[in-house]
Scaffold this active site. Structure first.
Site, short mmCIF file in Angstrom:
data_model
loop_
_atom_site.label_atom_id
_atom_site.label_comp_id
_atom_site.label_asym_id
_atom_site.label_seq_id
_atom_site.Cartn_x
_atom_site.Cartn_y
_atom_site.Cartn_z
N CYS A 112 -11.04 18.38 -58.56
CA CYS A 112 -11.42 18.23 -59.97
C CYS A 112 -12.10 19.47 -60.54
CB CYS A 112 -12.33 17.02 -60.12
SG CYS A 112 -11.59 15.49 -59.51
N HIS A 258 -16.12 18.08 -66.20
CA HIS A 258 -15.16 17.17 -65.59
C HIS A 258 -15.52 15.75 -66.01
CE1 HIS A 258 -12.67 15.02 -62.91
NE2 HIS A 258 -13.63 14.67 -62.07
N ASN A 288 -10.54 9.67 -65.50
CA ASN A 288 -10.61 10.84 -64.63
C ASN A 288 -9.20 11.32 -64.31
OD1 ASN A 288 -10.87 12.67 -62.51
ND2 ASN A 288 -12.35 11.44 -61.37
#
Length: 332
Positions: A112, A258, A288
């Site tokens: 990520c 993120h 996500n």
């Protein structure tokens, strides 16, 4: 030139949008439970479209935004933890599909934090190789491919999508702070299938696997440990990147983090003593999307006109590895 300019951005989300209510039909959960613990309301899933196709659409948007032809791209950096192929790389597929015939291309695996690591790598290439003028970064993720939809705690978190940015050298600010804590690798992992070697008994291989038993091909995440890591390193890396630039976090105009969990972002904001208004947040719409999160969010704020020349913008990510990083630029 020692810095970078982001010349163009792009993003793509597949058409299939799944709200929290849909999960109540397959899990013991509720819209309220998901919203209050994660901040997520909806997420997008690929309905069969491959990751390279999503990345291609985001890349074309970024090229159009930068007013560049594919032949003017010298380097393509792909970021993904959910590739369509073990080989070739996402970046090589995109090089061919775009017709970016002059570009070298390869992927990096930084989970990520992929966009931050790719931006740092792009800066290093631009500073040291006079043949590299324009870099295309593409993060494309199909986390639905590796989600365990029987795991109530994790499956509601993830979505699919792609984001892209075109980066070039500039006489402008660039600093970064990158971290790896590999001893925490078992906190987030996804295991490939075992050996298919007909001459070997695959069972002894498990003697070397310290991460425990989990559904093959699916992501495992220790939510509590990841939360502690994320809230700590977000504040650390942003502070360190700012210090390298001779400023404090309070002087950063916008942080694009993120999008893992709204509580993580809120806690990081508290540790940095910054208001939430200083953070770009779209987790409620997309969940996500791993390495695609930051470039998707960047494209949104860019197209909304939220960024102005001279703004100090910080990208910060964290993920499996455990890895983390922040990159600070001045918007041109």
């Amino acid at each position: 030139m020692s810095g970078v300019v982001i010349k163009g951005t792009g993003a793509y989300l597949p058409a299939l949008c799944v709200d929290n209510e849909a999960f109540t039909k397959i899990l013991d959960t509720s819209d309220e439970w998901i919203r209050t613990r994660t901040g997520i309301r909806t997420r997008h899933f690929s309905d069969g479209e491959p990751g390279w196709s999503m990345g291609l659409k985001a890349a074309r948007q970024a090229l159009d935004s930068a007013n560049l032809r594919p032949e003017e791209i010298d380097l393509i950096l792909g970021t993904t933890v959910t590739p369509d192929y073990c080989t070739p790389s996402l970046a090589c597929v995109l090089q061919g599909k775009l017709g970016a015939v002059n570009a070298i291309a390869f992927d990096i695996s930084c989970a990520c934090a992929g966009f931050v690591y790719a931006l740092d790598l792009a800066n290093r290439y631009l500073m040291t190789d006079d043949k590299i003028k324009n870099v295309l970064i593409v993060g494309s993720e199909m986390l639905s491919r590796v989600t365990n939809f029987e795991d109530r705690a994790s499956c509601v978190l993830f979505g699919d999508g792609a984001g892209a940015a075109v980066v070039s050298a500039a006489d402008a600010l660039f600093t970064s702070s990158l971290k790896v804590e590999g001893m925490g690798a078992g906190q987030i992992f996804g295991r490939y299938h075992g050996t298919r070697n007909p001459f070997c008994n695959p069972s002894p291989a498990m003697d070397y696997d310290e991460y425990g038993d989990y559904k093959e091909g699916c992501l495992y995440m220790n939510g509590k440990e990841v939360y502690k890591f994320a809230t700590r390193v977000m504040a650390e890396t942003v502070t360190e990147a700012a210090a390298k630039a001779g400023i404090t976090p309070a002087e950063i105009d916008l942080i694009i983090p993120h999008q893992a969990n709204i509580r993580i972002i809120e806690t990081a904001a508290q540790r940095l003593h910054l208001p939430m208004e200083r953070f770009a947040v779209n987790i409620q719409k997309y969940g996500n999307t791993s390495s695609a999160c930051i470039p998707i969010c960047l494209d949104e704020v860019n197209r909304a006109g939220r960024l102005k020349k001279g703004d100090k913008v910080c990208f910060v990510g964290f993920g499996a590895g455990l890895v983390a990083g922040a990159a600070l630029i001045e918007w041109q």
